[in-house]
Scaffold this motif. Structure first.
Motif, PDB file in Angstrom:
ATOM      1  N   GLU A 128       0.579  -0.957   0.205  1.00  0.00           N
ATOM      2  CA  GLU A 128       0.265   0.428  -0.051  1.00  0.00           C
ATOM      3  C   GLU A 128       0.909   1.243   0.000  1.00  0.00           C
ATOM      4  O   GLU A 128       0.465   1.819  -0.737  1.00  0.00           O
ATOM      5  CB  GLU A 128      -1.403  -0.027   1.130  1.00  0.00           C
ATOM      6  CG  GLU A 128      -2.182  -1.088   1.495  1.00  0.00           C
ATOM      7  CD  GLU A 128      -2.709  -1.482   2.381  1.00  0.00           C
ATOM      8  OE1 GLU A 128      -3.045   0.109   3.347  1.00  0.00           O
ATOM      9  OE2 GLU A 128      -3.807  -1.629   2.548  1.00  0.00           O
ATOM     10  N   SER A 170      -2.382  -1.758  -8.185  1.00  0.00           N
ATOM     11  CA  SER A 170      -1.725  -1.040  -7.398  1.00  0.00           C
ATOM     12  C   SER A 170      -2.053   0.997  -7.727  1.00  0.00           C
ATOM     13  O   SER A 170      -2.416   1.248  -6.769  1.00  0.00           O
ATOM     14  CB  SER A 170      -0.574  -0.660  -7.256  1.00  0.00           C
ATOM     15  OG  SER A 170      -0.409  -2.364  -6.571  1.00  0.00           O
ATOM     16  N   LYS A 173      -6.134   1.475  -6.992  1.00  0.00           N
ATOM     17  CA  LYS A 173      -5.886   1.355  -5.480  1.00  0.00           C
ATOM     18  C   LYS A 173      -5.874   2.550  -4.338  1.00  0.00           C
ATOM     19  O   LYS A 173      -6.109   2.942  -3.659  1.00  0.00           O
ATOM     20  CB  LYS A 173      -5.723   0.067  -5.242  1.00  0.00           C
ATOM     21  CG  LYS A 173      -6.271  -1.443  -5.205  1.00  0.00           C
ATOM     22  CD  LYS A 173      -4.987  -2.775  -4.720  1.00  0.00           C
ATOM     23  CE  LYS A 173      -4.423  -2.390  -3.774  1.00  0.00           C
ATOM     24  NZ  LYS A 173      -3.774  -3.712  -3.754  1.00  0.00           N
ATOM     25  N   THR A 177      -8.486   6.141  -2.848  1.00  0.00           N
ATOM     26  CA  THR A 177      -9.478   7.366  -1.661  1.00  0.00           C
ATOM     27  C   THR A 177      -9.474   8.929  -2.483  1.00  0.00           C
ATOM     28  O   THR A 177     -10.423   9.336  -1.608  1.00  0.00           O
ATOM     29  CB  THR A 177      -8.489   7.653  -1.124  1.00  0.00           C
ATOM     30  OG1 THR A 177      -7.907   6.755  -0.307  1.00  0.00           O
ATOM     31  CG2 THR A 177      -8.689   8.603   0.446  1.00  0.00           C
ATOM     32  N   ASP A 233      -8.436  -8.188  -5.607  1.00  0.00           N
ATOM     33  CA  ASP A 233      -7.932  -6.957  -5.132  1.00  0.00           C
ATOM     34  C   ASP A 233      -8.190  -6.228  -5.149  1.00  0.00           C
ATOM     35  O   ASP A 233      -7.937  -4.878  -4.141  1.00  0.00           O
ATOM     36  CB  ASP A 233      -6.302  -7.873  -5.121  1.00  0.00           C
ATOM     37  CG  ASP A 233      -5.439  -6.960  -4.267  1.00  0.00           C
ATOM     38  OD1 ASP A 233      -5.994  -6.832  -2.638  1.00  0.00           O
ATOM     39  OD2 ASP A 233      -4.507  -6.010  -4.157  1.00  0.00           O
ATOM     40  N   ASN A 236     -11.569  -5.553  -3.402  1.00  0.00           N
ATOM     41  CA  ASN A 236     -11.809  -5.295  -2.503  1.00  0.00           C
ATOM     42  C   ASN A 236     -11.169  -3.723  -1.861  1.00  0.00           C
ATOM     43  O   ASN A 236     -12.081  -3.868  -0.295  1.00  0.00           O
ATOM     44  CB  ASN A 236     -11.358  -6.286  -2.121  1.00  0.00           C
ATOM     45  CG  ASN A 236     -11.587  -8.182  -2.505  1.00  0.00           C
ATOM     46  OD1 ASN A 236     -12.963  -8.069  -2.481  1.00  0.00           O
ATOM     47  ND2 ASN A 236     -10.969  -8.814  -2.706  1.00  0.00           N
ATOM     48  N   TYR A 237     -10.804  -3.333  -2.644  1.00  0.00           N
ATOM     49  CA  TYR A 237      -9.391  -2.029  -1.315  1.00  0.00           C
ATOM     50  C   TYR A 237     -10.602  -0.930  -2.272  1.00  0.00           C
ATOM     51  O   TYR A 237     -11.052  -0.012  -1.284  1.00  0.00           O
ATOM     52  CB  TYR A 237      -7.996  -1.682  -2.046  1.00  0.00           C
ATOM     53  CG  TYR A 237      -7.541  -0.835  -1.872  1.00  0.00           C
ATOM     54  CD1 TYR A 237      -6.880  -1.304  -0.662  1.00  0.00           C
ATOM     55  CD2 TYR A 237      -7.566   0.498  -1.754  1.00  0.00           C
ATOM     56  CE1 TYR A 237      -5.727  -0.840   0.115  1.00  0.00           C
ATOM     57  CE2 TYR A 237      -6.891   1.086  -1.400  1.00  0.00           C
ATOM     58  CZ  TYR A 237      -5.978   0.651  -0.051  1.00  0.00           C
ATOM     59  OH  TYR A 237      -4.715   1.410   0.555  1.00  0.00           O
TER      60      TYR A 237
END
Length: 261
Positions: A128, A170, A173, A177, A233, A236-237
């Motif tokens: 992360e 990545s 993800k 935010t 993945d 889910n993030y």
């Protein structure tokens, strides 16, 4: 207030190796509205060069084993020739693109994969904390379209090779935010196929349970495994949507959407 939208596209496979197809994908990519990011794989050029040098490319479950000699070749192809050709082509059609490896601006910092059952060599794993989201956001706000290659670094001067699907997931993800993120995996198939010999046998939706069953039955080609792992993945993030589709039919009806349930 609704988050702004950003679309992350990953392009790979035979599309990169065929110049007319790559140009057509980039034309369609350029017409996608809003903020966007492109992540590309390497195509077959690096493997062909390795073979000319008497080296045998090694892949395990769709992931390249990268020894020192292989790292030199893939760095030249991925971060050099392929990345800059894509950036130049995007500039030609009016997209102000910026080509990046993970070392540039410390935008992606990886950790060398530890040796377990398989020694993958100079392969970088991401966490992360690997993605410099503020830098990417700043580039987007400047009106730039980042174009990422699969090469990154460990912060200690060592280049590393990371699966481009992993990089795309990545980045998606990390941006989720502050953005509503759509992640698109684009290649030379119409999506995930029930029958690899039938282009019309697209599975329109796949849940985690569906994926587990398809994997158990061996119904998924090796190169698709990391794509689906990264796709779930990302969902889910917090990534809003993940689509697997043909790179030349971005607005077409045939595609696979990954669902959380």
């Amino acid at each position: 207030m609704r988050k702004p939208k950003v679309s992350v596209f990953k392009i790979g496979g035979g599309i990169i190796d065929h110049a007319p197809d790559l140009q057509e994908f980039l034309r369609q990519f350029s017409q996608i509205s809003g903020l966007k990011i492109l992540v590309h794989g390497g195509g077959k050029g690096a493997s062909q060069m390795l073979e000319k040098l008497g080296l045998t490319p090694q892949l395990v479950n769709g992931r390249r084993i990268t020894d020192a000699a292989t790292l030199d070749i893939v760095s030249m192809f991925y971060a050099g020739k392929t990345n800059k050709q894509i950036v130049a082509a995007l500039q030609h059609i009016g997209i102000n693109a910026l080509g990046l490896s993970g070392a540039d601006g410390n935008v992606i910092q990886a950790v060398k994969r530890p040796v377990r059952d398989i020694d993958y060599g100079f392969v970088g794993d991401l966490s992360e904390a690997s993605i410099n989201a503020p830098l990417i956001q700043g580039l987007l706000e400047l009106g730039l379209t980042p174009v990422f290659c699969p090469i990154n670094h460990d912060g200690q001067g060592q280049l590393l090779n990371t699966n481009a699907d992993t990089i795309a997931a990545s980045v998606a993800k990390a941006l989720s935010t502050n953005y509503e993120v759509e992640l698109h995996f684009c290649f030379e198939k119409n999506g995930v196929l029930r029958d690899v010999n039938d282009e019309q046998s697209v599975i329109s939706k796949i849940t985690p349970a569906d994926y587990a069953e398809l994997k158990r039955r061996g119904s998924i080609a090796a190169g698709m495994l990391p794509k689906l792992e990264n796709a779930f993945d990302a969902l889910n993030y917090g990534v809003e949507k993940v689509i697997i589709e043909h790179a030349l039919h971005l607005s077409g009806p045939l595609k696979t959407e990954l669902c959380r349930s």
